[in-house]
Design a protein around this motif. Structure first.
Motif, short mmCIF file in Angstrom:
data_model
loop_
_atom_site.label_atom_id
_atom_site.label_comp_id
_atom_site.label_asym_id
_atom_site.label_seq_id
_atom_site.Cartn_x
_atom_site.Cartn_y
_atom_site.Cartn_z
N LEU A 58 21.55 36.17 69.10
CA LEU A 58 21.34 35.44 70.36
C LEU A 58 21.08 36.39 71.52
O LEU A 58 20.39 36.02 72.46
CB LEU A 58 22.56 34.56 70.67
CG LEU A 58 22.91 33.53 69.60
CD1 LEU A 58 24.17 32.77 69.99
CD2 LEU A 58 21.75 32.57 69.37
N GLU A 59 21.67 37.58 71.47
CA GLU A 59 21.46 38.60 72.49
C GLU A 59 21.52 39.97 71.83
O GLU A 59 22.19 40.15 70.81
CB GLU A 59 22.54 38.55 73.57
CG GLU A 59 22.45 37.36 74.49
CD GLU A 59 23.50 37.40 75.60
OE1 GLU A 59 24.16 38.44 75.80
OE2 GLU A 59 23.67 36.36 76.26
N GLU A 60 20.85 40.93 72.43
CA GLU A 60 20.84 42.30 71.91
C GLU A 60 22.24 42.92 71.96
O GLU A 60 23.10 42.48 72.73
CB GLU A 60 19.89 43.17 72.73
CG GLU A 60 18.43 42.84 72.58
CD GLU A 60 17.87 43.14 71.20
OE1 GLU A 60 18.45 43.96 70.45
OE2 GLU A 60 16.83 42.56 70.86
N ALA A 61 22.43 43.94 71.18
CA ALA A 61 23.67 44.71 71.21
C ALA A 61 23.87 45.30 72.60
O ALA A 61 22.91 45.67 73.27
CB ALA A 61 23.61 45.82 70.17
N THR A 62 25.13 45.37 73.02
CA THR A 62 25.47 45.97 74.30
C THR A 62 26.92 46.40 74.28
O THR A 62 27.75 45.76 73.63
CB THR A 62 25.23 45.01 75.49
OG1 THR A 62 25.59 45.66 76.70
CG2 THR A 62 26.00 43.72 75.34
N SER A 63 27.21 47.45 74.99
CA SER A 63 28.59 47.93 75.09
C SER A 63 29.29 47.38 76.33
O SER A 63 30.41 47.78 76.63
CB SER A 63 28.61 49.47 75.14
OG SER A 63 27.90 49.92 76.28
N THR A 64 28.67 46.45 77.04
CA THR A 64 29.23 45.97 78.30
C THR A 64 30.25 44.85 78.15
O THR A 64 30.95 44.54 79.11
CB THR A 64 28.11 45.50 79.26
OG1 THR A 64 27.40 44.42 78.65
CG2 THR A 64 27.15 46.65 79.59
N TYR A 65 30.33 44.21 76.99
CA TYR A 65 31.35 43.19 76.75
C TYR A 65 31.63 43.07 75.27
O TYR A 65 30.86 43.53 74.44
CB TYR A 65 30.95 41.84 77.34
CG TYR A 65 29.82 41.10 76.65
CD1 TYR A 65 30.09 40.08 75.75
CD2 TYR A 65 28.49 41.41 76.91
CE1 TYR A 65 29.07 39.38 75.12
CE2 TYR A 65 27.46 40.72 76.29
CZ TYR A 65 27.76 39.71 75.40
OH TYR A 65 26.74 39.03 74.77
N ASN A 66 32.76 42.45 74.93
CA ASN A 66 33.18 42.31 73.53
C ASN A 66 33.42 40.85 73.17
O ASN A 66 33.19 39.95 73.98
CB ASN A 66 34.42 43.17 73.26
CG ASN A 66 35.63 42.70 74.04
OD1 ASN A 66 35.54 41.97 75.00
ND2 ASN A 66 36.80 43.17 73.63
N CYS A 67 33.91 40.62 71.96
CA CYS A 67 34.12 39.26 71.47
C CYS A 67 35.13 38.49 72.31
O CYS A 67 34.93 37.30 72.60
CB CYS A 67 34.57 39.28 70.00
SG CYS A 67 36.19 40.05 69.73
#
Length: 149
Positions: A58-67
């Motif tokens: 649904l969205e690209e990987a990112t380190s700005t938020y988690n599950c």
């Protein structure tokens, strides 16, 4: 040299106060700057396609938020933060203070807690299908039984 590393860490993570609907402070919540490279994202997408071919990105990987941030905060209209950056139980406050209660017949938008895996997700209208973010990996729609966490 240690001083220089300390400064980098302070620039990387900033505390962000978040509260539950009952007004309790969500501990260990931070704004985190992006640290993934384009090559990291390509690698993650490739690995997901092979290992979880039925998962829908649904969205690209990112380190700005988690599950936890996605399930408990972002899906409710909040901004991107990382909940539980240093601790594994920061999200527990959402049910400990009564903001959420356990249900036996979940409906779309209910939260799912993977007790043994320290993972959170949100239900969809499809039976057995949830939306979650796998650490720094993409936001995915997937079987409730799939997770790399």
């Amino acid at each position: 040299m240690l001083y220089l590393i300390y400064i980098v860490i302070l620039n990387f993570v900033a505390t962000k106060r978040k509260y539950t609907s009952m007004g309790s402070l969500v501990p260990d919540t931070y704004i985190v700057e992006e640290s993934l490279t384009p090559a990291d994202i390509v690698y993650m997408n490739s690995k997901l396609t092979i290992q979880y071919p039925n998962a829908q990105k649904l969205e690209e990987a990112t380190s700005t938020y988690n599950c936890h941030a996605y399930a408990w905060h972002i899906s409710e209209g909040g901004n991107r933060v990382w909940i539980g950056y240093y601790t594994a139980t920061a999200e527990d406050i959402y049910w400990q203070d009564g903001s959420y209660i356990e249900v036996t017949n979940p409906i779309k938008g209910d939260k799912v807690v993977y007790v043994n895996d320290n993972h959170s997700a949100v239900t969809t209208s499809e039976n057995g299908i949830v939306i979650s973010k796998w650490g720094q990996w993409p936001l995915l729609k997937h079987s409730i039984y799939d997770s790399i966490i």
